[in-house]
Design an enzyme around this catalytic site. Sequence first.
Site, PDB file in Angstrom:
ATOM      1  N   SER A  17       3.803  -6.344  -3.745  1.00 58.19           N
ATOM      2  CA  SER A  17       3.090  -5.142  -4.135  1.00 58.19           C
ATOM      3  C   SER A  17       4.019  -3.937  -3.966  1.00 58.19           C
ATOM      4  O   SER A  17       5.124  -3.937  -4.497  1.00 58.19           O
ATOM      5  CB  SER A  17       1.790  -5.000  -3.331  1.00 58.19           C
ATOM      6  OG  SER A  17       1.013  -3.924  -3.821  1.00 58.19           O
ATOM      7  N   ASP A  25      -6.814 -28.188 -17.006  1.00 60.43           N
ATOM      8  CA  ASP A  25      -6.921 -28.256 -15.544  1.00 60.43           C
ATOM      9  C   ASP A  25      -7.304 -26.926 -14.925  1.00 60.43           C
ATOM     10  O   ASP A  25      -7.213 -26.746 -13.710  1.00 60.43           O
ATOM     11  CB  ASP A  25      -5.588 -28.728 -14.951  1.00 60.43           C
ATOM     12  CG  ASP A  25      -4.423 -27.805 -15.313  1.00 60.43           C
ATOM     13  OD1 ASP A  25      -4.614 -26.886 -16.136  1.00 60.43           O
ATOM     14  OD2 ASP A  25      -3.319 -28.003 -14.757  1.00 60.43           O
ATOM     15  N   ASP A  28      -2.697 -10.728 -12.042  1.00 58.42           N
ATOM     16  CA  ASP A  28      -2.602  -9.503 -11.242  1.00 58.42           C
ATOM     17  C   ASP A  28      -3.230  -8.353 -12.034  1.00 58.42           C
ATOM     18  O   ASP A  28      -2.801  -8.055 -13.148  1.00 58.42           O
ATOM     19  CB  ASP A  28      -1.132  -9.199 -10.952  1.00 58.42           C
ATOM     20  CG  ASP A  28      -0.929  -8.072  -9.948  1.00 58.42           C
ATOM     21  OD1 ASP A  28      -1.725  -7.119  -9.941  1.00 58.42           O
ATOM     22  OD2 ASP A  28       0.033  -8.145  -9.166  1.00 58.42           O
ATOM     23  N   HIS A  81      -3.429 -10.377  -7.211  1.00 61.17           N
ATOM     24  CA  HIS A  81      -2.391  -9.487  -6.695  1.00 61.17           C
ATOM     25  C   HIS A  81      -1.815 -10.033  -5.388  1.00 61.17           C
ATOM     26  O   HIS A  81      -2.458  -9.949  -4.336  1.00 61.17           O
ATOM     27  CB  HIS A  81      -2.965  -8.085  -6.490  1.00 61.17           C
ATOM     28  CG  HIS A  81      -1.954  -7.069  -6.097  1.00 61.17           C
ATOM     29  ND1 HIS A  81      -0.823  -6.827  -6.831  1.00 61.17           N
ATOM     30  CD2 HIS A  81      -1.889  -6.227  -5.019  1.00 61.17           C
ATOM     31  CE1 HIS A  81      -0.112  -5.883  -6.244  1.00 61.17           C
ATOM     32  NE2 HIS A  81      -0.731  -5.518  -5.149  1.00 61.17           N
ATOM     33  N   GLY A 129       0.821  -1.205   0.000  1.00 69.84           N
ATOM     34  CA  GLY A 129       0.000   0.000   0.000  1.00 69.84           C
ATOM     35  C   GLY A 129       0.853   1.253   0.000  1.00 69.84           C
ATOM     36  O   GLY A 129       1.900   1.319  -0.634  1.00 69.84           O
TER      37      GLY A 129
END
Length: 570
Positions: free
Chosen positions: A206, A288, A451, A488, A122
């Site tokens: 991230s 799969d 992502d 993500h 963040g």
Amino acid sequence: MKGKFASHTLLATLVSSAFLTACSHSPSSTAQLSPAIPERLIQQCEAFADQLAYQNTSIFAVESIAKGDMSVAGKAIDEHCLVKGEMNRRVSPVDGKEYAIGFEIRLPKSWNGRLLYQANGGIDGTVRAAEGGFAGGPITNALYQGFAVISSDAGHDRPLPTFGYDPQARLDYGYQAVGSLTPMVKSLVAQVYGKAPDRSYFSGCSNGGRHAMVAATRYADEYDGFLVGAPGYRLPLAAVANIAGAKLYLSVPGTTEKDLSAAFTMQERKLVSTAVLQQCDALDGLKDGLIQDYNACQGVFDLDKNVPSCGAGRDGSCLTAEQKNVVAKVFDGPRLLNGERVYASFPYDAGISNQDQMNWEYSAPIKRDSGAVSMIFQTPPVDLKDLSIRNFNGPEFVFNADIDELVKKVYATDGDYQEASMSFMTPVNPEDMSLMRDRGGKIMVYHGVSDPIFSVQDTQDWYQALDQKNHGNAGQFAQFYPVPGMAHCRGGQSVDQFDMLTPLVNWVEKGEQPEQVIASARGDSNPGGANKELPSDWSETRTRPLCPFPTVATYDGHGDPEKAASFVCQ
């Protein structure tokens, strides 16, 4: 000077010159680093509470944490010491607020001789528990393995973008907090154990992955191994691109600023996901629900041809021409007026219908990216009468944004903000990791193919540039692991539970280059927590090898389709 490692004057009074020589990390032609040597802490934590010292640093508390007070995947973490403090308290000359770099350090009684810097995600602003965990549901963490671990708030004490009005807080968030904390934590470790860390590692996902990528270039002489997850290493551009994507979705008829999801609903996303799987699932030799060869998939799947077009109204079984045009532009990567991509393209993958995709594409531009771009990344930041978030209108900023102008502003500087965000937020020459390489350092990077905010294509482009810079030999010190279906950092239709720290340590300290990393699915009984997006026809304990790029996990044609042993990286 701010942004450079602080002087070790105080450290020199605490440890011998022999120690200083031992912890020096000057570049070397030696490609193999020696293993860390464990040490046991004999004294009680509280006994050294008044002895810890480092310049411009305040220690608030030192306390003992008993074995079992913390756990990972149902396993008790051993007794350790918790140290809380801050560095570099100051008052901003720009916004008048107080700032400091808050941190906590956890020091095991039975120490493995290693340090791990835990970079958080963040916009930081919170000191998270210094555990050193990684992607998906945890099966282990660095603290459990005996590492000393540090975590920080990166120089501001609230997870709000308003810190971006202070130029130094911007720089601390970008990279300078790491520069201040690294010599400090090494000094405190030496004061407690009688020696500095033998080996130091850096890990995050991230924004934490961005921190790790930045450290691999700016602080490669201080760390030996880097575990990098979903690196938003060009984060300002990724945030601008996400805003541009929101504007594109708004252009679909019937879509409003209050409900961007009407542009491309979950039902319509599942339609596309099914079509992608139909075209690409078997490319690795087995249907799969996982697309291992996502690069080949991009040449096989065609949105216009493989997804039905609506002849009349929308009913979830087709896409209109307007929708296909917008979705294609979003996944190709929004572009500037001159045709250049703002950031990167995104691959079509089964995870296009992940819930994570919806949140990042429809909610994040207004609730996250608007504040980050307007207050932290652009120069100058938006004008707010009292520098308060309550005066900011996210939707207005997003939907009135001139994308070309935003890109110019993340590269801009002025008298107060003398370093642009595309400098302080990014690695220095990311394709040149020669300092890390030459001293025996290693980097392992993982990234979810699904992502929706930081593109796996961007990370692949970085790795290929790194490989080219090293004449095709980047694999000797760097590996990139795409994770099919993963969103993500975790989740999605994926096997997202794996320990990549242990193979990184073995590579750094023993020269054992990983050939694959085994990942598992997280069913309802998983001790690290269940992944609620697992398809119902998967085994709850499905395993797959994660393969270093450019190899792809390929089914051997006869083994148990739920077992990693039935696949080879080729």
